[in-house]
Design an enzyme around this catalytic site. Structure first.
Site, PDB file in Angstrom:
ATOM      1  N   HIS A   6       0.836  -1.200   0.000  1.00  0.00           N
ATOM      2  CA  HIS A   6       0.000   0.000   0.000  1.00  0.00           C
ATOM      3  C   HIS A   6       0.872   1.251   0.000  1.00  0.00           C
ATOM      4  CE1 HIS A   6      -3.545   2.448   1.478  1.00  0.00           C
ATOM      5  NE2 HIS A   6      -2.541   3.186   1.922  1.00  0.00           N
ATOM      6  N   GLU A   7       1.879   1.268   0.859  1.00  0.00           N
ATOM      7  CA  GLU A   7       2.743   2.447   0.949  1.00  0.00           C
ATOM      8  C   GLU A   7       3.590   2.626  -0.307  1.00  0.00           C
ATOM      9  OE1 GLU A   7       2.199   4.607   3.153  1.00  0.00           O
ATOM     10  OE2 GLU A   7       0.783   3.277   4.160  1.00  0.00           O
ATOM     11  N   HIS A  51       2.020   4.637  -2.986  1.00  0.00           N
ATOM     12  CA  HIS A  51       2.197   6.080  -2.832  1.00  0.00           C
ATOM     13  C   HIS A  51       3.595   6.512  -3.297  1.00  0.00           C
ATOM     14  CE1 HIS A  51      -1.597   6.380  -0.882  1.00  0.00           C
ATOM     15  NE2 HIS A  51      -1.236   5.801   0.245  1.00  0.00           N
ATOM     16  N   GLU A  85      -6.641   6.204  -1.156  1.00  0.00           N
ATOM     17  CA  GLU A  85      -6.476   5.054  -0.273  1.00  0.00           C
ATOM     18  C   GLU A  85      -7.075   3.799  -0.894  1.00  0.00           C
ATOM     19  OE1 GLU A  85      -4.521   5.133   2.469  1.00  0.00           O
ATOM     20  OE2 GLU A  85      -4.138   7.116   1.641  1.00  0.00           O
TER      21      GLU A  85
END
Length: 651
Positions: free
Chosen positions: A166-167, A170, A252
């Protein structure tokens, strides 16, 4: 949504961020002006004086907000590590033997290699018992990934992979840059709250009004102005929450989906979200700076918020598991209230880690690397779809790459003392005549000891598979960034020396050297500008033509074949047009002035340039493994990270 569309979306969000910031400033200015007019009885003044007073207050307010935002943004120029340290982050040593920390570093390294970006700095928020994480930085080269101690203790390896995936979404998609800009702007509009508290306190403590003031109301204007600034500050707080929510909520969902794409399973990230919902600590942080970074966290920073920066937890889980029943969270909460989960024990039970102290990479037997002559069927559309979009196969390849690099080389890449010479050794040419000139240039400009150390490392990596050279260099990045700035500057100069030691350096060696030089420079001096100066292919045609001509020239000994490859690239770049094939006289060194121009292309034009590059390198639709690695380094130079591709469609 592919990488280039995501880049366009980030640019649109940047514009929206500026507009929302301007609207917030306008609202704050209105509140401050109204309060100032009444506090100083300016309503009775003549129109000219009133206008001057309002202008003065407006300018003072805007300047205060602007300076505060500028100072905060400048303070964040240290990159992601700066943000992590502000929240109490502790760096994870590159050579750690702690089981939990080693598992974290392994997961981050695998994810970085799978994504085609430098390995970021890794931090642990040691005092935070909740489950949370974030990625911060201006570019992937100065990025940092931080996780809480609670995440390390409570999440198993699959769940940790999901959070890190997930990170990394980004990191590779440019969200970090927007996030760190937002931190600076939010500080600006919240700054008046700090001033207001000070003035209100001073006004209250000061008591009586200054002598000679004819205000019949007897109120202290200093206190009134302070209270007004407090009100204005809370207007800023409200605006800040709205901005955070508008910028981050939809991203998100995209990052959750990317984590599933990276790891090829939903149970990891869904399990992490369930543990946030089922454990009493949730994702709540205790740091006083939690609201400032709320928009960049994996989960909500606080339990109660006016405007949530993230979608509801149940909605995020249902997006991953449509049949999810919220009652499951209540059951988990009851079960875990007596015995909280242990990620380490779950790893052992699931066979994701041995019961011993260190814990391996959890990957099993590594598949064989494809031979250098292996042909891979690759087309421009396929490559564009993989930019910044690693699949589970790429993640498997990354784990295999780590397993295939000899342990002594891994140890030296992770060591502060040996990472620099190792990087130079990777960059030394395989051509004996070129290497002799590089060795002489290194010894003359940087000392015989460094030249000899680089030579020893070059001998050690001489037999490495082409797919392992770039990953090994990227693995050395965290150890290199741990060195003093003066040593990094010296290393930058040494890499530059290797590039220019002899014009005969081949294109693969040149591009790898130039990529690592750019990454080192970015990690040392992050570019925090807003980047308004995007270029088009029309005004960058010469630089693009140079790149395509160099690639066509080095890939073919026959001029006719080279020109055919070049024109196939031109057709992808500018359909329906032709350009003269004129390879530059100084070969790859002609690209020194091209990279800054090409890296500034708009996302749509950069997408066409990558397609054109693929068309030139594989004008017959096939690539060798070295050509794929060359393509990956070029994409890295254009900030379009390309995951490992060998193993797909081999023929």
């Amino acid at each position: 949504m592919n990488f280039f569309e995501r880049q366009r979306q980030v640019r649109r969000l940047s514009v929206r961020l500026v507009l929302l910031f301007v609207l917030a400033v306008v609202g704050i200015v209105v509140v401050v002006n109204l309060a100032a007019v009444f506090a100083f009885n300016a309503t009775s003044a003549d129109p000219g004086q009133l206008t001057g007073f309002v202008v003065l207050v407006t300018v003072a307010t805007v300047v205060a907000i602007g300076l505060a935002a500028l100072v905060r943004t400048l303070a964040l120029r240290g990159g992601g590590g700066k943000v992590a340290r502000e929240l109490g982050g502790v760096p994870v040593p590159t050579d750690t033997t702690d089981p939990e920390l080693r598992r974290l570093r392994n997961v981050v390294e695998e994810m970085a290699l799978a994504s085609g970006v430098p390995v970021p700095e890794v931090y642990v928020l040691a005092d935070e018992t909740a489950i949370n994480a974030f990625a911060a930085g201006w570019t992937p080269s100065d990025a940092a990934v931080a996780v809480t101690r609670g995440a390390l203790r409570r999440l198993n390896r699959d769940e940790l992979q999901g959070v890190i995936g997930h990170e990394f979404s980004h990191v590779v998609n440019g969200d970090m840059r927007l996030n760190i800009r937002l931190m600076g702007l939010l500080f600006g509009i919240l700054f008046l709250t700090v001033i207001g508290r000070g003035l209100a306190r001073a006004g209250i403590i000061g008591g009586a009004r200054p002598r000679g003031n004819n205000n019949s109301g007897g109120a202290n204007p200093l206190a009134l102005v302070g209270l007004a600034l407090l009100v204005a500050g809370y207007v800023g707080v409200l605006a800040g929450r709205l901005i955070q929510a508008s910028v981050s909520r939809q991203r998100e969902y995209l990052a959750d989906a990317s984590a599933v794409q990276y790891t090829r399973q939903t149970r990891g990230i869904a399990g992490a979200l369930k543990k946030i919902g089922g454990l009493s600590d949730g994702s709540e942080l205790t740091s006083p700076k939690r609201d400032e970074v709320g928009h960049m966290l994996f989960g909500e920073a606080s339990r109660v918020s006016w405007f949530a920066t993230h979608p509801p937890l149940v909605d995020r889980i249902r997006a991953l598991e449509p049949s999810f029943d919220p009652a499951e969270l209540r059951e988990l909460a009851q079960r875990w209230s007596a015995a909280p989960p242990s990620g380490r024990q779950e790893d052992i039970a699931l066979g994701l880690a041995p019961a011993g102290p260190a814990g391996g990479q959890g990957g099993g037997a590594a598949p064989a690397m494809p031979a250098e002559g292996t042909l891979v069927r690759v087309g421009p559309t396929e490559v564009l779809g993989r930019v910044a979009a690693p699949t589970g196969t790429a993640f498997t390849h990354a784990a295999a790459i780590l397993d295939r690099i000899p342990q002594p080389l891994l140890d030296r890449a992770r060591s502060r003392d040996s990472a620099g010479p190792l990087l130079l050794g990777i960059l030394l040419s395989a051509d004996p005549s070129v290497r002799r000139q590089q060795d002489a240039a290194l010894a003359e400009r940087h000392g015989r000891d460094l030249a000899q150390a680089a030579g020893r490392e070059a001998d050690a990596v001489a037999g490495l598979h082409p797919m392992l050279r770039l990953p090994l260099a990227e693995l050395a990045f965290p150890a290199l960034r741990d060195r003093p700035d003066a040593e990094l500057e010296s290393l930058l100069a040494a890499v530059f020396t290797l590039i220019h030691a002899d014009g005969a350096i081949d294109v693969s060696e040149y591009c790898l050297s130039r990529l690592l030089l750019a990454e080192l420079a970015e990690s040392l001096r992050p570019d925090s500008r807003w980047r308004p100066d995007r270029r088009t292919l029309t005004d960058s045609r010469s630089a693009a033509a140079h790149l395509l001509a160099v690639l066509a020239q080095v890939g073919h000994t026959d001029r006719a074949a080279a020109e055919t490859a070049f024109q196939s690239g031109v057709a992808a770049l500018r359909p329906g047009t032709t350009l003269p094939y004129a390879p530059p006289e100084n070969g790859v060194l002609a690209l020194e002035t091209a990279w800054p121009v090409l890296d500034r292309l708009r996302p749509a034009d950069k997408e066409r340039l990558v397609a054109a590059t693929v068309a030139v390198i594989s004008h017959d639709g096939m690539m060798t493994v070295p050509e794929i690695e060359l393509l990956r380094t070029i994409c890295g130079l254009l900030h379009c990270p390309l995951p490992p591709m060998a193993g797909h469609g081999t023929g």
